[in-house]
Design a protein around this motif. Sequence first.
Motif, PDB file in Angstrom:
ATOM      1  N   ARG A  21     -51.430   4.582   4.956  1.00 57.62           N
ATOM      2  CA  ARG A  21     -51.611   5.133   6.296  1.00 57.62           C
ATOM      3  C   ARG A  21     -50.657   6.301   6.556  1.00 57.62           C
ATOM      4  NH1 ARG A  21     -54.419   5.625  11.171  1.00 57.62           N
ATOM      5  NH2 ARG A  21     -56.057   4.064  11.222  1.00 57.62           N
ATOM      6  N   GLY A  22     -50.776   6.875   7.772  1.00 61.33           N
ATOM      7  CA  GLY A  22     -50.048   8.093   8.079  1.00 61.33           C
ATOM      8  C   GLY A  22     -48.819   7.910   8.953  1.00 61.33           C
ATOM      9  N   LEU A  23     -48.453   8.944   9.648  1.00 59.68           N
ATOM     10  CA  LEU A  23     -47.209   9.055  10.402  1.00 59.68           C
ATOM     11  C   LEU A  23     -47.047   7.922  11.414  1.00 59.68           C
ATOM     12  CD1 LEU A  23     -44.788  11.092  10.950  1.00 59.68           C
ATOM     13  CD2 LEU A  23     -46.176  11.896  12.845  1.00 59.68           C
ATOM     14  N   GLY A  24     -45.982   7.122  11.239  1.00 57.48           N
ATOM     15  CA  GLY A  24     -45.674   6.077  12.191  1.00 57.48           C
ATOM     16  C   GLY A  24     -46.697   4.963  12.272  1.00 57.48           C
ATOM     17  N   ARG A  25     -47.583   4.886  11.289  1.00 57.64           N
ATOM     18  CA  ARG A  25     -48.646   3.872  11.305  1.00 57.64           C
ATOM     19  C   ARG A  25     -48.398   2.864  10.187  1.00 57.64           C
ATOM     20  NH1 ARG A  25     -50.477   4.266  16.165  1.00 57.64           N
ATOM     21  NH2 ARG A  25     -48.219   4.661  16.229  1.00 57.64           N
ATOM     22  N   GLU A  26     -48.974   1.690  10.322  1.00 54.60           N
ATOM     23  CA  GLU A  26     -48.831   0.639   9.323  1.00 54.60           C
ATOM     24  C   GLU A  26     -50.210   0.119   8.923  1.00 54.60           C
ATOM     25  OE1 GLU A  26     -48.769  -3.510  10.980  1.00 54.60           O
ATOM     26  OE2 GLU A  26     -46.907  -2.711  11.834  1.00 54.60           O
ATOM     27  N   SER A  27     -50.224  -0.877   8.037  1.00 50.45           N
ATOM     28  CA  SER A  27     -51.491  -1.378   7.506  1.00 50.45           C
ATOM     29  C   SER A  27     -52.433  -1.887   8.585  1.00 50.45           C
ATOM     30  CB  SER A  27     -51.221  -2.504   6.503  1.00 50.45           C
ATOM     31  OG  SER A  27     -50.478  -2.029   5.404  1.00 50.45           O
ATOM     32  N   ALA A  28     -51.871  -2.505   9.637  1.00 53.81           N
ATOM     33  CA  ALA A  28     -52.718  -3.046  10.700  1.00 53.81           C
ATOM     34  C   ALA A  28     -53.516  -1.970  11.417  1.00 53.81           C
ATOM     35  CB  ALA A  28     -51.866  -3.821  11.700  1.00 53.81           C
ATOM     36  N   HIS A  29     -53.080  -0.716  11.341  1.00 56.34           N
ATOM     37  CA  HIS A  29     -53.796   0.364  12.011  1.00 56.34           C
ATOM     38  C   HIS A  29     -55.108   0.739  11.313  1.00 56.34           C
ATOM     39  CE1 HIS A  29     -49.775   1.079  13.935  1.00 56.34           C
ATOM     40  NE2 HIS A  29     -50.558   1.291  14.969  1.00 56.34           N
ATOM     41  N   TRP A  30     -55.351   0.196  10.109  1.00 56.85           N
ATOM     42  CA  TRP A  30     -56.667   0.413   9.504  1.00 56.85           C
ATOM     43  C   TRP A  30     -57.744  -0.294  10.318  1.00 56.85           C
ATOM     44  CZ3 TRP A  30     -57.107   4.225   6.277  1.00 56.85           C
ATOM     45  CH2 TRP A  30     -56.084   4.541   5.380  1.00 56.85           C
ATOM     46  N   GLY A  31     -57.359  -1.302  11.072  1.00 55.33           N
ATOM     47  CA  GLY A  31     -58.295  -1.975  11.963  1.00 55.33           C
ATOM     48  C   GLY A  31     -59.488  -2.576  11.244  1.00 55.33           C
ATOM     49  N   ASP A  32     -60.663  -2.460  11.872  1.00 51.37           N
ATOM     50  CA  ASP A  32     -61.882  -3.067  11.340  1.00 51.37           C
ATOM     51  C   ASP A  32     -62.369  -2.381  10.062  1.00 51.37           C
ATOM     52  OD1 ASP A  32     -61.885  -4.816  13.446  1.00 51.37           O
ATOM     53  OD2 ASP A  32     -63.314  -3.665  14.654  1.00 51.37           O
ATOM     54  N   TRP A  33     -61.911  -1.140   9.831  1.00 55.43           N
ATOM     55  CA  TRP A  33     -62.462  -0.395   8.698  1.00 55.43           C
ATOM     56  C   TRP A  33     -62.158  -1.076   7.372  1.00 55.43           C
ATOM     57  CZ3 TRP A  33     -60.304   3.009   4.754  1.00 55.43           C
ATOM     58  CH2 TRP A  33     -61.294   3.685   4.039  1.00 55.43           C
ATOM     59  N   LEU A  34     -61.020  -1.691   7.261  1.00 59.37           N
ATOM     60  CA  LEU A  34     -60.657  -2.350   6.011  1.00 59.37           C
ATOM     61  C   LEU A  34     -61.652  -3.469   5.688  1.00 59.37           C
ATOM     62  CD1 LEU A  34     -58.740  -2.664   3.643  1.00 59.37           C
ATOM     63  CD2 LEU A  34     -57.255  -4.068   5.100  1.00 59.37           C
ATOM     64  N   GLU A  35     -62.009  -4.273   6.672  1.00 61.61           N
ATOM     65  CA  GLU A  35     -62.965  -5.354   6.439  1.00 61.61           C
ATOM     66  C   GLU A  35     -64.365  -4.794   6.159  1.00 61.61           C
ATOM     67  OE1 GLU A  35     -64.322  -8.891   5.509  1.00 61.61           O
ATOM     68  OE2 GLU A  35     -62.214  -8.402   5.893  1.00 61.61           O
TER      69      GLU A  35
END
Length: 252
Positions: A7-21
């Motif tokens: 992910r990008g600036l100041g973001r973490e894995s959880a910010h992928w949201g629904d797209w990962l699933e």
Amino acid sequence: MDWLLLRGLGRESAHWGDWLEQLRRARLQDSFHTLDLPGTGLHRHLPSPTCIAGVRQFAERATRHLPRPLGLIGLSLGGMVALDWALHRPEDCANLVLVSSSSGLSSPWRRLRPAQWMPVMRMLTQADSDAREQAILALTSNRPVSSVVAQNWQAIQRDRPVRRLDVIRQLYAASRYKPPHRVPRMPTLVLASDGDRLTDWRCSRDLAESLECRLEVHPNAGHDLPLDDPQWLIAQLDTYFPINHRFQAGTD
């Protein structure tokens, strides 16, 4: 194929949201992994390096348990890390996807549009984390602001806060990054959006020209392509990296 998402600036894995699933359901034969970069998520206690090479070296060490070569998908600053990794250790990388990314190949006023300089500065000094997350969402997404997404992002920041200093260190690292002039040895795809209000899509064009690879441009999504049009993003992966595609690094 095992893929790693950055992910990008100041973001973490959880910010992928629904797209990962959605990605996992669409490509059942592949495995998708995520990594929180220093200063974010599970690694928020670690100071963020002030150069992309330092972030890349952390990512290499933190994913030693994953099989090589990996497919790398990097969004924004994550794309810089993925590119640096692919160019310095091509044996680690099977496929490379850069989303809404930029580099020192482009001018500073394209990497961060001038109209956003003051809003970004205000966000850095914003004490109210909920208001800050709402502002980040409004800046990086072009779709109507979802209360569910906003609440999720606000909860992420409350549970695993990113320090302002680490965001500044990430910004500094990103501003200094200029990739070595090399053509990647692995299949590479660059993705951007004409509607990106944070980073001019022509930064991705500059990257694609330097890397001698394919560029696909979404007509109206925002900087956060996985959020604004997840199915378009999956369709690009399916087109350029079919499920049965297997690539041996260093071969034609």
